[in-house]
Design a protein around this motif. Structure first.
Motif, PDB file in Angstrom:
ATOM      1  N   TYR A 160       0.787  -1.031  -0.066  1.00  0.00           N
ATOM      2  CA  TYR A 160      -0.089   0.055  -0.046  1.00  0.00           C
ATOM      3  C   TYR A 160       1.060   1.214  -0.067  1.00  0.00           C
ATOM      4  O   TYR A 160       0.328   2.424   0.495  1.00  0.00           O
TER       5      TYR A 160
ATOM      6  N   TYR B 274      -0.377   2.086  12.519  1.00  0.00           N
ATOM      7  CA  TYR B 274      -1.579   1.770  12.062  1.00  0.00           C
ATOM      8  C   TYR B 274      -2.417   1.085  12.779  1.00  0.00           C
ATOM      9  O   TYR B 274      -3.685   1.518  13.066  1.00  0.00           O
TER      10      TYR B 274
ATOM     11  N   ARG C 139      -6.257   2.776  13.686  1.00  0.00           N
ATOM     12  CA  ARG C 139      -7.484   2.053  13.221  1.00  0.00           C
ATOM     13  C   ARG C 139      -8.371   2.219  14.721  1.00  0.00           C
ATOM     14  O   ARG C 139      -9.474   2.398  14.809  1.00  0.00           O
TER      15      ARG C 139
ATOM     16  N   SER D  61     -14.079   6.169   1.442  1.00  0.00           N
ATOM     17  CA  SER D  61     -15.460   5.728   1.293  1.00  0.00           C
ATOM     18  C   SER D  61     -16.247   6.171   0.108  1.00  0.00           C
ATOM     19  O   SER D  61     -17.256   5.680  -0.082  1.00  0.00           O
TER      20      SER D  61
ATOM     21  N   VAL E 128     -16.965  -4.246  -6.102  1.00  0.00           N
ATOM     22  CA  VAL E 128     -16.179  -3.501  -6.451  1.00  0.00           C
ATOM     23  C   VAL E 128     -14.652  -3.628  -6.217  1.00  0.00           C
ATOM     24  O   VAL E 128     -13.676  -3.081  -6.913  1.00  0.00           O
TER      25      VAL E 128
ATOM     26  N   ARG F  32      -1.499  -8.834  -0.434  1.00  0.00           N
ATOM     27  CA  ARG F  32      -0.749  -8.948   0.617  1.00  0.00           C
ATOM     28  C   ARG F  32       0.784  -9.188   0.321  1.00  0.00           C
ATOM     29  O   ARG F  32       1.029 -10.042  -0.793  1.00  0.00           O
TER      30      ARG F  32
ATOM     31  N   ASN G 198     -15.824  -8.528  -0.381  1.00  0.00           N
ATOM     32  CA  ASN G 198     -15.958  -7.225  -1.027  1.00  0.00           C
ATOM     33  C   ASN G 198     -15.435  -6.197   0.104  1.00  0.00           C
ATOM     34  O   ASN G 198     -15.006  -5.252  -0.291  1.00  0.00           O
ATOM     35  N   PHE G 199     -15.768  -6.426   1.556  1.00  0.00           N
ATOM     36  CA  PHE G 199     -15.178  -5.599   2.195  1.00  0.00           C
ATOM     37  C   PHE G 199     -13.987  -5.859   3.277  1.00  0.00           C
ATOM     38  O   PHE G 199     -13.761  -5.782   4.151  1.00  0.00           O
ATOM     39  N   SER G 200     -13.256  -6.964   2.414  1.00  0.00           N
ATOM     40  CA  SER G 200     -12.213  -7.623   3.036  1.00  0.00           C
ATOM     41  C   SER G 200     -12.611  -8.350   4.450  1.00  0.00           C
ATOM     42  O   SER G 200     -13.512  -8.715   4.592  1.00  0.00           O
TER      43      SER G 200
ATOM     44  N   HIS H 211      -8.165  -6.233   8.829  1.00  0.00           N
ATOM     45  CA  HIS H 211      -8.032  -5.059   7.840  1.00  0.00           C
ATOM     46  C   HIS H 211      -9.610  -4.998   7.291  1.00  0.00           C
ATOM     47  O   HIS H 211      -9.637  -4.050   6.225  1.00  0.00           O
TER      48      HIS H 211
ATOM     49  N   CYS I 105     -13.086  -3.543   6.178  1.00  0.00           N
ATOM     50  CA  CYS I 105     -13.390  -2.250   5.894  1.00  0.00           C
ATOM     51  C   CYS I 105     -14.039  -1.577   7.384  1.00  0.00           C
ATOM     52  O   CYS I 105     -15.111  -2.237   7.817  1.00  0.00           O
TER      53      CYS I 105
HETATM   54  C1  HEM Z   1     -19.153  -0.288  -0.715  1.00  0.00           C
HETATM   55  C2  HEM Z   1     -18.271   0.584  -0.348  1.00  0.00           C
HETATM   56  C3  HEM Z   1     -17.099   0.217   0.498  1.00  0.00           C
HETATM   57  C4  HEM Z   1     -16.209  -0.717  -0.179  1.00  0.00           C
HETATM   58  C5  HEM Z   1     -16.697  -1.881  -1.128  1.00  0.00           C
HETATM   59  C6  HEM Z   1     -15.112  -0.841   0.728  1.00  0.00           C
HETATM   60  C7  HEM Z   1     -14.133  -1.928   0.624  1.00  0.00           C
HETATM   61  C8  HEM Z   1     -13.024  -1.780   1.403  1.00  0.00           C
HETATM   62  C9  HEM Z   1     -11.774  -3.000   1.263  1.00  0.00           C
HETATM   63  C10 HEM Z   1     -11.898  -3.954   0.686  1.00  0.00           C
HETATM   64  C11 HEM Z   1     -11.033  -2.520   2.380  1.00  0.00           C
HETATM   65  C12 HEM Z   1      -9.851  -3.369   2.841  1.00  0.00           C
HETATM   66  C13 HEM Z   1      -8.569  -3.442   1.749  1.00  0.00           C
HETATM   67  C14 HEM Z   1      -7.529  -4.544   2.044  1.00  0.00           C
HETATM   68  O1  HEM Z   1      -8.019  -5.589   3.049  1.00  0.00           O
HETATM   69  O2  HEM Z   1      -6.536  -4.409   1.758  1.00  0.00           O
HETATM   70  C15 HEM Z   1     -11.610  -1.289   3.059  1.00  0.00           C
HETATM   71  C16 HEM Z   1     -10.954  -0.606   4.025  1.00  0.00           C
HETATM   72  C17 HEM Z   1     -11.129   0.368   4.681  1.00  0.00           C
HETATM   73  N1  HEM Z   1     -12.431   1.120   4.214  1.00  0.00           N
HETATM   74 FE1  HEM Z   1     -13.748   0.542   3.001  1.00  0.00          FE
HETATM   75  N2  HEM Z   1     -15.195   0.063   1.503  1.00  0.00           N
HETATM   76  C18 HEM Z   1     -16.360   0.772   1.110  1.00  0.00           C
HETATM   77  C19 HEM Z   1     -16.821   1.844   1.923  1.00  0.00           C
HETATM   78  C20 HEM Z   1     -16.070   2.801   3.143  1.00  0.00           C
HETATM   79  C21 HEM Z   1     -16.529   3.795   3.595  1.00  0.00           C
HETATM   80  C22 HEM Z   1     -18.058   4.407   3.533  1.00  0.00           C
HETATM   81  C23 HEM Z   1     -15.727   4.218   4.778  1.00  0.00           C
HETATM   82  C24 HEM Z   1     -15.587   5.342   5.628  1.00  0.00           C
HETATM   83  C25 HEM Z   1     -16.394   6.239   5.656  1.00  0.00           C
HETATM   84  C26 HEM Z   1     -14.619   3.327   4.240  1.00  0.00           C
HETATM   85  C27 HEM Z   1     -13.477   3.253   5.328  1.00  0.00           C
HETATM   86  C28 HEM Z   1     -12.470   2.115   5.070  1.00  0.00           C
HETATM   87  C29 HEM Z   1     -11.431   2.262   5.890  1.00  0.00           C
HETATM   88  C30 HEM Z   1     -10.837   3.509   6.997  1.00  0.00           C
HETATM   89  C31 HEM Z   1     -10.404   1.064   5.633  1.00  0.00           C
HETATM   90  C32 HEM Z   1      -8.942   0.855   6.137  1.00  0.00           C
HETATM   91  C33 HEM Z   1      -9.107  -0.321   7.323  1.00  0.00           C
HETATM   92  C34 HEM Z   1      -7.972  -1.033   7.507  1.00  0.00           C
HETATM   93  O3  HEM Z   1      -7.026  -1.474   6.822  1.00  0.00           O
HETATM   94  O4  HEM Z   1      -7.816  -0.941   8.947  1.00  0.00           O
HETATM   95  N3  HEM Z   1     -14.866   2.150   3.477  1.00  0.00           N
HETATM   96  N4  HEM Z   1     -12.476  -0.917   2.378  1.00  0.00           N
END
Ligand code: HEM
Length: 448
Positions: A75, A94, A98, A252, A316, A322, A382-384, A388, A390
């Motif tokens: 990253y 980090y 978090r 976001s 998405v 990693r 999708n949200f991991s 980590h 989301c």
């Molecule tokens: C459909 C909407 C979203 C999708 C598909 C999404 C997807 C993801 C994914 C896949 C990761 C992790 C990436 C990894 O593991 O390498 C992530 C991390 C994160 N997302 Fe989302 N996200 C979305 C919306 C949001 C929104 C609305 C916010 C905040 C307002 C947000 C805040 C974050 C943050 C802060 C991380 C870092 C988490 C960490 O590494 O500790 N995301 N997101």
């Protein structure tokens, strides 16, 4: 003795799979899975990467500790945009960052934040009038970025600086770059660096005012960041605090916009599944109760299932990467340190054992009657996941429900291009082109 995962077919002598990976990673990974099963490998130039596509194996990988599978090395492209924050920061930093953000993304805090978001979405839907056409990609991007600015920096900041912030922020976002050095004199990167400096200058007085206790309630997540502490118990330094605010906007807006565009495409492509969802929306969110109570959104069960199915078929997030710091085993293979590991939600989400008839849009597969243990939802990437996962997933879910519910409550809609393909680009997957949608409020729905 486990051996490294077998190499996918089609590697070229020097470049390996790099050309096909950069052209269409999902097609390459899908072909590798068909040739070798859920765990195999690719060669990207000099780098080797294990590709893990089984739902069970993917969860296993996401649960591995940072000392085995690290995010920071992959990253680093975030650093010229936002500095040493979140995934680009040293692991100890980090964890503190978090931990500082986490409470604001949990439980009632999420609903409290969603109420002002609802006002933005109502206003956007009201601006559409009784009939017309909107382009889903730019419209959703504009809406979700406006919402992000309000959520992170507050309504007052948005009113004062919204237009300039948006312009500078989009310059920073367009500066995503994986290979070239930070100061390489490419116009796009020069613009990014200039815009980033300007944004930091613009946000410093906001941070300082938040720290001085001026109107914390009106300052969105910036107030949370301003009051938070690093791993040594000291307030975050100013660069980190501002970087955190900016990376929240970045994380976001485009993800949510792209997922919403896919949701509109899939729902409008499946009128049979759409009809009961629209009925549910009208029953649960009757006209006149505006802004709709955020709690009511959670009652939209059919819409919720559709959103899961949309994320299953059109996530998405196409690839999660990693860096392998310690050799580990998965699926009977050993993945050596020095390799990368790739996960691929669009391929994993079509695992026929977990998702029978995987190519069919079938939201009901997520119903408790058909999936009493919630395995189908648990398999979504999708949200991991793991450490980590989301932070914004609950917020994103509510935001997407609101946009879709308010559109469905008022309009009949139609895709102008009925079969948009995924756009080939770096970043969140979205439908190609502008993705125009024609809409019309039937006579009885004009005031909804
Ligand atoms: C459909 C909407 C979203 C999708 C598909 C999404 C997807 C993801 C994914 C896949 C990761 C992790 C990436 C990894 O593991 O390498 C992530 C991390 C994160 N997302 Fe989302 N996200 C979305 C919306 C949001 C929104 C609305 C916010 C905040 C307002 C947000 C805040 C974050 C943050 C802060 C991380 C870092 C988490 C960490 O590494 O500790 N995301 N997101």
């Amino acid at each position: 003795m486990p051996t490294p995962p077998p190499l996918a077919p089609g590697a070229l002598p020097l470049a390996g799979h790099a050309p096909s990976f950069f052209k269409d990673p999902v097609a390459l990974i899908d072909a590798g899975r068909r040739a070798h099963g859920p765990v195999f490998s690719v060669r990207l130039g000099p780098d080797r990467a294990a590709v893990v596509t089984g739902p069970h194996e993917s969860r296993q990988v996401l649960a591995l500790p940072e000392s085995t599978l690290a995010v920071r090395p992959v990253y680093q492209w975030l650093r010229p945009m936002f500095g040493d924050v979140m995934q680009a920061a040293a692991h100890r930093d980090y964890l503190a960052q978090r931990a500082a953000l986490l409470p604001a993304f949990r439980g009632r805090h999420v609903e409290d934040r969603t109420a002002p978001v609802a006002r933005d979405i109502h206003a956007w839907v009201a601006s559409l009038g009784t009939s017309g056409r909107f382009d889903a990609n730019p419209a959703m991007q504009r809406l979700t970025l406006d919402i992000a600015v309000r959520l992170v920096l507050g309504e007052d900041f948005r009113a004062r600086h919204g237009a300039e912030f948006r312009r500078l922020f989009l310059d920073v976002a367009a500066g995503m770059e994986f290979l070239l050095p930070e100061n390489f004199p490419l116009p796009r990167l020069v613009r990014r660096n200039r815009a980033r400096r300007r944004l930091f200058t613009m946000l410093l007085p906001e941070l300082r005012a938040a720290r001085a206790g001026q109107d914390p309630a009106r300052r969105g997540y910036l107030a949370t960041i301003a009051a938070a502490h690093d791993g040594d118990g000291a307030p975050f330094d100013e660069d980190t605090a501002v970087g955190l605010a900016l990376i929240l906007c970045y994380a976001s807006y485009e993800t949510t916009a792209a997922q919403l565009a896919w949701a509109l495409v899939l729902l409008l492509q499946h009128p049979r599944q759409l009809a009961p969802v629209a009925e549910e929306v009208r029953a649960v969110l009757p006209a006149g109760e505006d802004p709709v109570p955020v709690g009511a959104l959670r009652k939209l069960e059919l819409l919720g299932r559709c959103l899961w199915e949309v994320q299953r078929l059109r996530p998405v997030t196409t690839v999660l990467t990693r860096s392998v710091e310690e050799t580990y085993e998965v699926g009977g293979h050993s993945v050596p340190s020095g390799w990368k590991t790739l996960l691929c939600p669009p391929v994993t989400h079509r695992d026929p054992e977990l998702y029978p008839d995987p190519g069919t849009f079938d939201p009901d597969r997520f119903s408790s009657a058909r999936d009493p243990e919630g395995r189908a939802v648990a398999g979504l990437l999708n949200f991991s996941g793991g450490g980590h996962a989301c932070l914004g997933r609950h917020l994103a879910d509510l935001e997407m429900r609101l946009v879709l519910a308010l559109l469905l409550r008022r309009y009949e809609m139609r895709l102008v291009d009925p079969h948009p393909a995924p756009e080939r680009r770096v970043g969140p997957s979205r439908p190609a082109g502008a993705c125009p949608i024609a809409y019309r409020a039937p006579a009885g729905a004009r005031h909804r």
